[in-house]
Scaffold this motif. Structure first.
Motif, PDB file in Angstrom:
ATOM      1  N   HIS A  33     -34.055 -24.160  14.925  1.00 22.30           N
ATOM      2  CA  HIS A  33     -34.302 -23.109  13.938  1.00 22.30           C
ATOM      3  C   HIS A  33     -35.574 -23.484  13.196  1.00 22.30           C
ATOM      4  O   HIS A  33     -35.662 -24.568  12.613  1.00 22.30           O
ATOM      5  N   ALA A  34     -36.560 -22.582  13.235  1.00 17.29           N
ATOM      6  CA  ALA A  34     -37.837 -22.839  12.559  1.00 17.29           C
ATOM      7  C   ALA A  34     -38.487 -21.510  12.193  1.00 17.29           C
ATOM      8  O   ALA A  34     -38.536 -20.588  13.016  1.00 17.29           O
ATOM      9  N   GLY A  35     -38.968 -21.425  10.974  1.00 13.35           N
ATOM     10  CA  GLY A  35     -39.677 -20.222  10.541  1.00 13.35           C
ATOM     11  C   GLY A  35     -38.877 -18.948  10.664  1.00 13.35           C
ATOM     12  O   GLY A  35     -39.434 -17.903  11.003  1.00 13.35           O
ATOM     13  N   GLY A  36     -37.571 -19.018  10.438  1.00 14.84           N
ATOM     14  CA  GLY A  36     -36.724 -17.834  10.535  1.00 14.84           C
ATOM     15  C   GLY A  36     -36.387 -17.425  11.955  1.00 14.84           C
ATOM     16  O   GLY A  36     -35.776 -16.389  12.185  1.00 14.84           O
TER      17      GLY A  36
ATOM     18  N   SER B 145     -46.976 -23.757  14.077  1.00 13.62           N
ATOM     19  CA  SER B 145     -46.782 -24.961  13.270  1.00 13.62           C
ATOM     20  C   SER B 145     -45.755 -24.678  12.182  1.00 13.62           C
ATOM     21  O   SER B 145     -45.933 -23.758  11.388  1.00 13.62           O
ATOM     22  N   TYR B 146     -44.658 -25.445  12.172  1.00 16.52           N
ATOM     23  CA  TYR B 146     -43.571 -25.254  11.211  1.00 16.52           C
ATOM     24  C   TYR B 146     -43.335 -26.532  10.415  1.00 16.52           C
ATOM     25  O   TYR B 146     -43.352 -27.624  10.972  1.00 16.52           O
ATOM     26  N   ASP B 147     -43.083 -26.368   9.117  1.00 19.87           N
ATOM     27  CA  ASP B 147     -42.767 -27.512   8.267  1.00 19.87           C
ATOM     28  C   ASP B 147     -41.272 -27.798   8.235  1.00 19.87           C
ATOM     29  O   ASP B 147     -40.854 -28.935   8.126  1.00 19.87           O
TER      30      ASP B 147
END
Length: 117
Positions: free
Chosen positions: A76-79, A100-102
């Motif tokens: 799960h990343a960035g929605g 790029s996801y934090d």
């Protein structure tokens, strides 16, 4: 140091990515791009260890699963959510997200669907 996997730059790529484990049980992923080295290192866990490297328009995931040969990974990343299988031939699975996801959450499940921690 054990080097699990290393990429070779292809075509327009300018960086090399290496996934490794140190003698003091640190698991990491490092990108060498000729300018600066970007890396993420985590303490190795018993069952499954994950490392996430974000930057330059992509997010690289490395999952160390020494004893787990079958299963799947949910990210799960960035929605958004993504699912992919564990590499059955290697003790490590690598996967690249196209942004790029934090904040990346990774869950690994065995072949019966049980969460592995």
């Amino acid at each position: 140091m054990d080097l699990y996997r290393q990429t070779v730059p292809q075509g327009g790529e300018s960086s090399l990515v290496a996934v490794y484990e140190t003698v003091d049980d640190l698991f990491g992923i490092m990108e060498f791009d000729g300018k600066e080295n970007n890396y993420q290192e985590v303490e190795k866990k018993q069952e499954v260890t994950t490392a996430v490297l974000s930057g330059d328009g992509e997010t690289i995931l490395a999952i160390l699963h020494l004893d787990q040969k079958m299963g799947k990974v949910k990210v799960h990343a960035g929605g958004q959510s993504e699912e992919f299988p564990l590499d059955t031939q290697e003790p490590i699975t690598m996967h690249t997200l196209n942004d790029s996801y934090d904040d990346v959450k990774i869950k690994v499940f065995d072949e019966q669907g049980n969460l592995i921690e």
